[in-house]
Enzyme design. Structure first.
Site, PDB file in Angstrom:
ATOM      1  N   ARG A  53       1.183  -1.365  -0.161  1.00 57.21           N
ATOM      2  CA  ARG A  53      -0.279  -0.129   0.248  1.00 57.21           C
ATOM      3  C   ARG A  53       0.721   1.009  -0.167  1.00 57.21           C
ATOM      4  NH1 ARG A  53      -1.870   2.604   4.448  1.00 57.21           N
ATOM      5  NH2 ARG A  53      -1.909   1.074   5.273  1.00 57.21           N
ATOM      6  N   TYR A 107     -12.447  14.624 -18.627  1.00 65.19           N
ATOM      7  CA  TYR A 107     -12.025  13.886 -18.460  1.00 65.19           C
ATOM      8  C   TYR A 107     -13.419  13.400 -17.457  1.00 65.19           C
ATOM      9  CZ  TYR A 107     -12.452   8.613 -17.597  1.00 65.19           C
ATOM     10  OH  TYR A 107     -12.725   7.706 -16.908  1.00 65.19           O
ATOM     11  N   ASP A 179      -3.542  16.265 -17.298  1.00 62.47           N
ATOM     12  CA  ASP A 179      -3.448  15.125 -17.874  1.00 62.47           C
ATOM     13  C   ASP A 179      -3.005  14.764 -19.313  1.00 62.47           C
ATOM     14  OD1 ASP A 179      -4.825  12.673 -18.519  1.00 62.47           O
ATOM     15  OD2 ASP A 179      -6.334  12.776 -17.192  1.00 62.47           O
ATOM     16  N   LYS A 204      -3.881   3.679 -20.253  1.00 62.62           N
ATOM     17  CA  LYS A 204      -4.019   4.067 -21.924  1.00 62.62           C
ATOM     18  C   LYS A 204      -2.998   3.978 -22.759  1.00 62.62           C
ATOM     19  CE  LYS A 204      -8.185   5.412 -21.198  1.00 62.62           C
ATOM     20  NZ  LYS A 204      -8.109   5.241 -19.309  1.00 62.62           N
TER      21      LYS A 204
HETATM   22  C1  LIG Z   1      -7.968  11.528 -20.134  1.00 59.25           C
HETATM   23  C2  LIG Z   1      -8.166  10.904 -19.486  1.00 59.25           C
HETATM   24  N1  LIG Z   1      -7.570  11.049 -17.566  1.00 59.25           N
HETATM   25  C3  LIG Z   1      -8.762   9.963 -17.281  1.00 59.25           C
HETATM   26  C4  LIG Z   1      -8.780   9.171 -16.864  1.00 59.25           C
HETATM   27  C5  LIG Z   1      -9.184   7.612 -15.368  1.00 59.25           C
HETATM   28  O1  LIG Z   1      -8.153   6.464 -16.419  1.00 59.25           O
HETATM   29  P1  LIG Z   1      -8.285   5.945 -15.564  1.00 59.25           P
HETATM   30  O2  LIG Z   1      -9.941   4.957 -16.449  1.00 59.25           O
HETATM   31  O3  LIG Z   1      -7.587   4.804 -15.709  1.00 59.25           O
HETATM   32  O4  LIG Z   1      -8.832   5.501 -14.022  1.00 59.25           O
HETATM   33  C6  LIG Z   1      -9.440   8.590 -17.723  1.00 59.25           C
HETATM   34  C7  LIG Z   1      -9.587   6.971 -18.695  1.00 59.25           C
HETATM   35  O5  LIG Z   1     -10.755   6.900 -19.755  1.00 59.25           O
HETATM   36  C8  LIG Z   1      -8.926   9.582 -19.377  1.00 59.25           C
HETATM   37  O6  LIG Z   1      -9.651   9.303 -20.495  1.00 59.25           O
END
Ligand SMILES: Cc1ncc(COP(=O)(O)O)c(C=O)c1O
Length: 387
Positions: A53, A107, A179, A204
């Site tokens: 953890r 997102y 991000d 991704k």
């Molecule tokens: C741009 C972006 N940020 C964050 C996330 C969240 O990621 P996770 O699904 O791995 O929690 C996603 C998921 O699709 C995303 O497309």
């Protein structure tokens, strides 16, 4: 410095070797340390105790070094998902009374966190358009602490004035967080531009094989440490087996992203020429409003694109007619994926809000894979011609 950490090496080499240790028992591949806890030594603080953890198994430590190296940053931390990375970062850096400036179309999970989870904790946010700095001063409050944007936004592939974001953050003493999921460090390394922290859904491109969920936070040791200590309490750590898979996926990141980018520009150019397509959103196209910024800041434009069909009623027949891409959410894997954002990632928004954001029923998002590009173009052509 270990022989694996030569600062003059390139990203492709670092993806395979950075942070590596001497071969353990002669193994060419770093093994999975599937042990929850470790023999105690002279740990001076709770966070130094070795425990999964606390994100500090040998699998975690290797990934932290590798991710920091490829983003050209001091430190990195992996997390159990992209959302764990994002929410833990925000909770580590913000407290009750604080205010955030955030790009208007984030997102969905991040957007919902800011709208639903942050206000009861006393954290407010104001939407800004990352492509239009003229409105940012007006959104600023004395309590503003952080500015949050995405390298390329979902699903319209907007690119902002990212250099202005960094300058604005410095001028107003805000922590800048980006991000970078859609671009990956192959296409863009925001720390080099001056961003304070980079977050990723490593689910991704970083992993790239659609077989795990993970996240990452990358930046200065000081800020990453703050996030690490919060994560130790919130518990969003990554399992060592998932660390192993992520490390394996990372090795081919540069190859995958280069091919996905080549395929995406071919497909985007083809789509732009088809009569059943109204508009294509891809930063690599000269018609994209953020093309000049993308050309200046990015090395390649990534594998994500979206486009609008002429008519909302065409969306479902088009998706059914495609033979190669899979109709599924998520992105960044080796296989091409298609999705109708109005019916998936943005289904939770009221129709009027979707209209305002331009997320129309006829909008199709494509995560372009590494298949043969002639096969992909032929498949999109036959599906469009069938409408
Ligand atoms: C741009 C972006 N940020 C964050 C996330 C969240 O990621 P996770 O699904 O791995 O929690 C996603 C998921 O699709 C995303 O497309």
């Amino acid at each position: 410095m270990s022989k694996h950490d030569d600062p003059h090496r390139h990203l492709e080499t670092n993806l395979i070797h950075a942070g590596g240790e001497e071969a353990i028992a002669g193994a060419v591949i770093h093994p999975i340390f599937q042990s929850a806890n470790y023999i105690m030594s002279e740990e001076a603080t709770y966070d130094a105790v070795r425990y999964i953890r606390l994100n500090n198994s040998p699998n975690h430590l290797l990934l932290h070094k590798r991710l920091a190296t490829i983003e050209n940053a001091e430190a990195a931390l992996v997390a159990s998902s992209g959302m764990a990375a994002i929410t833990t970062t925000l909770l580590a850096l913000l407290q009750s009374g604080d205010h955030v400036l955030a790009h208007k179309a984030l997102y969905g999970g991040t957007q919902m966190f800011l709208e639903e989870d942050a206000p009861p904790l006393g954290i407010q946010y104001t939407s800004i358009d990352m492509a239009d700095p003229s409105g940012w001063e007006a959104a600023l409050r004395p309590q503003s602490r952080l500015i949050y944007v995405e390298g390329v936004s979902n699903p319209l592939m907007e690119v902002g004035d990212l250099r202005a974001v960094v300058d604005f953050a410095r001028k107003h003493d805000l922590i800048s967080v980006i991000d970078n999921t859609f671009l990956s460090p192959v296409n863009f390394r925001p720390v080099e531009l001056g961003f304070d922290l980079v977050v990723h859904s490593a689910t991704k491109y970083l992993n790239g094989h659609s077989d795990l969920v993970a996240g990452a936070v990358i930046g200065s040791t000081k800020l990453v440490d703050r996030v690490r200590l919060k994560m130790n309490h919130l518990g969003g750590s990554l399992d060592p087996h998932a660390c192993f898979l992520l490390e394996r996926g990372l090795k081919t990141l540069a190859l995958r992203v280069a091919r996905q980018g080549d395929n995406a520009i071919r497909l985007a150019t083809f789509l732009e020429s088809h009569k059943q397509v109204r508009q294509v959103h891809y930063p690599g196209l000269a018609s994209h409003p953020g093309h000049a910024w993308a050309t200046e800041l990015f090395e390649g434009f990534g594998g994500m694109l979206s486009f609008t069909l002429q008519d909302a009623a065409q969306a479902q027949p088009f998706l059914s007619a495609l033979r190669i891409p899979l109709h599924a959410a998520s992105l960044g894997g080796t296989e091409s994926l298609v999705v109708q954002p109005a019916r998936s990632s943005h289904l939770g928004l009221p129709e009027a809000e979707r209209q305002r954001l331009g997320i129309l029923q006829e909008l199709i998002r494509v995560s372009v894979g590494i298949e043969n590009v002639d096969d992909l173009v032929a498949d999109f052509a036959q599906a469009l011609d069938s409408l």
